[in-house]
Design an enzyme around this catalytic site. Structure first.
Site, PDB file in Angstrom:
ATOM      1  N   THR A   1     -10.027   3.498   0.944  1.00 47.44           N
ATOM      2  CA  THR A   1      -9.171   4.909  -0.450  1.00 47.44           C
ATOM      3  C   THR A   1      -8.034   4.690  -1.415  1.00 47.44           C
ATOM      4  OG1 THR A   1      -7.950   4.699   1.725  1.00 47.44           O
ATOM      5  CG2 THR A   1      -9.753   6.092   1.492  1.00 47.44           C
TER       6      THR A   1
ATOM      7  N   HIS B   1      -2.525  -2.631   3.062  1.00 41.48           N
ATOM      8  CA  HIS B   1      -1.259  -2.750   3.833  1.00 41.48           C
ATOM      9  C   HIS B   1      -1.171  -3.490   4.701  1.00 41.48           C
ATOM     10  CE1 HIS B   1      -2.078   0.800   6.728  1.00 41.48           C
ATOM     11  NE2 HIS B   1      -2.314   1.350   5.470  1.00 41.48           N
TER      12      HIS B   1
ATOM     13  N   ASP C   1      -5.768   4.701  16.382  1.00 48.60           N
ATOM     14  CA  ASP C   1      -5.853   6.124  16.566  1.00 48.60           C
ATOM     15  C   ASP C   1      -7.410   6.575  15.810  1.00 48.60           C
ATOM     16  OD1 ASP C   1      -5.921   3.998  13.957  1.00 48.60           O
ATOM     17  OD2 ASP C   1      -4.971   6.020  12.616  1.00 48.60           O
TER      18      ASP C   1
ATOM     19  N   LYS D   1       3.095   5.726  11.435  1.00 44.04           N
ATOM     20  CA  LYS D   1       2.331   4.662  11.943  1.00 44.04           C
ATOM     21  C   LYS D   1       2.651   4.623  10.283  1.00 44.04           C
ATOM     22  CE  LYS D   1      -2.205   5.694  10.187  1.00 44.04           C
ATOM     23  NZ  LYS D   1      -3.320   5.657  10.248  1.00 44.04           N
TER      24      LYS D   1
ATOM     25  N   LYS E   1      -1.332   4.096   3.495  1.00 44.97           N
ATOM     26  CA  LYS E   1      -1.006   4.253   2.480  1.00 44.97           C
ATOM     27  C   LYS E   1      -0.316   5.286   1.904  1.00 44.97           C
ATOM     28  CE  LYS E   1      -6.122   3.321   2.049  1.00 44.97           C
ATOM     29  NZ  LYS E   1      -6.125   2.505   3.791  1.00 44.97           N
ATOM     30  N   THR E   2      -1.195   6.443   2.769  1.00 47.70           N
ATOM     31  CA  THR E   2      -0.516   7.407   2.227  1.00 47.70           C
ATOM     32  C   THR E   2       0.925   8.142   2.266  1.00 47.70           C
ATOM     33  OG1 THR E   2      -1.660   8.675   3.914  1.00 47.70           O
ATOM     34  CG2 THR E   2      -2.568   8.891   1.835  1.00 47.70           C
TER      35      THR E   2
END
Length: 425
Positions: free
Chosen positions: A42, A47, A199, A234, A237-238
Site C-alpha cells: 500500500t 517501514h 493487530d 503504531k 504507512k498512514t
C-alpha cells in the site's frame, strides 16, 4: 519439552499471542516447518513497523524453518481495516505493480532465497485471486464465517460503533481474503503457521478457522508486538513521521538518529526485538548500565546494529562520518554523498543562489530573527561555518566555504545545524 527456539522468542518478548503452543512446540521439536507472513503493498516501501516481522522471519530461517512471504497484490486493492480509524485510500493497479517490485527488493535483503530446503519464497496472492469466481468464493468460503463473530472482533468493532466512520463491505471482506490466503498456502506449500503483528490476530484466527472447517486440519498462529510511537499510535504507512526502510524516503542518517533518540527505557527491549545478540549479553548490558550509566553507548550499539542490517555497512560508515562531523567537528572526512543525506532529511536545509552575508544567513536558517540578533550571536562566539568558529560580524561567504562547490554547514552552538545548499542558475 519447550523447544529452544520458542523459548528464545519468549525471552526476547517477541510473542504476543500464540495458539496451541504445546502442539506447535512438539512439531518444531520434530521437524522444520513452513510459515508465512503477508505484506500488503500500500506504499512503495516498508517501514520500521515491519522490521520485527522481517527479523522474526529471519530468526525462523536461521533455525531451519522455511519462510514464505505473501505480497498482497490482491488484498492491497481493498486494505486491511484492522484498528484503522478510517477507510484506506484505494490504490490503482499500476502503482501496486511498481510498489511490489520495490518491496520484494527490500525483503530480499533480509532472507536467504538460496539455502536449500528452507530457502525463502515470495508469492503474490493476486495469482490465486485474479481468476476466482465470486459466487464460488461466497459459497465455498463465506459460508464458514459468522457475521456475529466478525463484527465482535476488536479490530472492526471500533469502526462499526463510530457514527462518523463506519466500515464498508469491501473492508469487512478483507478477513475472508486473508483467511483464504492461509488455506491456499496450506494446500499448496504445507504452511502450518502464520505470523503477524498483534493487530492481525483476528485475520490470522480466520485463516485457522477456515482450514479447520474445510480440511479438518489444525494450523497455528503467532503474533509479535506492535512497534508503538510515544503518542500510543503504531508505526505505519498512514501515520505521521513514518521511518521508511527505503533510503530515498528516510536517509540512513535519519534512520540511525531515530534509534539514537528512543526513550532510554526502550533500549534493551529493542535490542532483544531487533538484534541477534544473545539475550544473556543484552541483559548483562542492562545490568552494567544500571551501575555505570552507559545508556548512550548502548543506544549507539542498537542504532549501528539495526542501521547495518537495514542499510548495509557502507551506509553505516556514511552515518558515522556524518555523526563525526556534526558532533565532533570532523568535517574533513565527509563526502558529497554524505551531504546529500543531510540535505534529504538529516538536518534543516535551505536552498539559495546568493546570500548577502553571514548575518542574513543566520536569519534564513532561522537561527535569528533580525540582523541585530545575528550580530549578537556572532559576537558571542556561537556561530560556526563548516565547524570552524566565526566572530566576524561582517563576514561574507567565499568559495572555499562551499564544500564540493555546493554545501556550507552553518551551526549555532553544538546542536543546531543548517545546511546551506548553493544552487546556480
Amino acid at each position: 519439552m519447550q523447544s529452544k527456539f520458542l523459548n528464545e522468542l519468549h525471552n526476547r518478548q517477541l510473542i504476543s499471542y500464540i495458539t496451541n503452543e504445546e502442539k506447535l512446540n512438539n512439531i518444531i521439536n520434530k521437524k522444520c516447518i513452513s510459515l508465512y507472513c503477508g505484506f500488503d503493498p500500500t506504499a512503495d516501501s516498508l517501514h520500521i513497523g515491519h522490521l520485527i516481522l522481517l527479523i522474526t522471519l529471519k530468526r525462523f530461517q536461521k533455525n531451519g524453518h522455511r519462510p514464505i512471504i505473501v505480497i498482497g497484490g490482491a488484498t492491497s486493492l481493498i486494505g486491511d481495516p484492522s484498528f484503522k480509524n478510517k477507510e484506506r485510500i484505494c490504490n490503482i493497479n499500476h502503482n501496486i505493480d511498481i510498489w511490489i517490485q520495490k518491496i520484494i527488493k527490500q525483503i530480499s535483503s533480509f532472507l536467504d532465497f538460496n539455502c536449500g530446503t528452507n530457502s525463502a519464497r515470495i508469492l503474490n496472492n493476486d495469482s490465486w485471486f485474479k481468476n476466482i469466481n465470486l459466487l464460488s468464493f461466497l459459497r465455498d468460503t463465506g459460508k464458514y464465517f459468522s457475521i456475529n463473530t466478525m463484527i465482535n472482533r476488536d479490530s472492526v468493532k471500533q469502526r462499526i460503533t463510530r457514527v462518523d466512520q463506519g466500515i464498508s463491505f469491501t473492508e469487512f471482506s478483507y478477513s475472508l481474503l486473508q483467511a483464504y490466503d492461509f488455506l491456499i498456502l496450506y494446500q499448496r506449500h504445507k504452511v502450518c503457521l502464520q505470523i503477524g503483528g498483534s493487530d492481525q490476530w483476528g485475520n490470522i484466527s480466520s485463516g485457522m478457522h477456515l482450514i479447520h472447517k474445510v480440511l479438518n486440519k489444525t494450523v497455528y498462529g503467532l503474533t509479535v508486538p506492535l512497534l508503538i510511537q510515544s503518542n500510543g499510535i503504531k508505526f505505519g504507512k498512514t501515520e505521521s513521521d513514518t521511518i521508511w526502510l527505503d533510503a530515498k524516503k528516510t536517509s540512513p542518517y535519519k534512520f540511525y538518529q531515530f534509534w539514537m533518540n528512543i526513550d532510554d527505557s526502550s533500549v534493551y527491549y529493542f535490542l532483544k526485538l531487533f538484534t541477534f545478540e544473545k539475550v544473556s549479553k543484552i541483559e548483562l548490558l542492562e545490568k552494567e548500565n544500571n551501575i555505570n550509566n552507559r545508556i548512550i553507548d548502548d543506544k549507539s550499539f542498537l542504532a549501528k546494529n539495526i542501521t547495518s542490517l537495514v542499510h548495509g555497512k557502507k551506509n553505516l560508515l556514511a552515518v558515522e562520518r556524518i555523526t563525526e562531523c556534526l558532533f565532533f567537528k570532523n568535517i574533513h572526512s565527509i563526502t558529497e554523498l554524505d551531504f546529500q543525506q543531510l540535505e534529504q532529511d538529516g538536518i534543516p536545509s535551505i536552498q539559495v543562489s546568493m546570500i548577502k552575508d553571514l548575518q542574513d544567513a543566520l536569519i534564513l536558517c532561522s537561527f535569528s530573527k533580525s540582523r541585530t540578533q545575528s550580530k549578537n550571536l556572532i559576537q558571542s562566539n556561537s556561530i560556526s561555518i563548516n565547524t570552524c568558529k566565526n566572530i566576524n560580524i561582517n563576514y561574507v561567504f567565499i568559495s572555499s566555504d562551499k564544500l564540493f562547490n555546493k554545501f556550507t554547514l552553518l551551526s549555532k552552538g553544538k546542536k543546531n545545524h543548517c545546511l546551506i545548499c548553493w544552487k546556480y542558475t
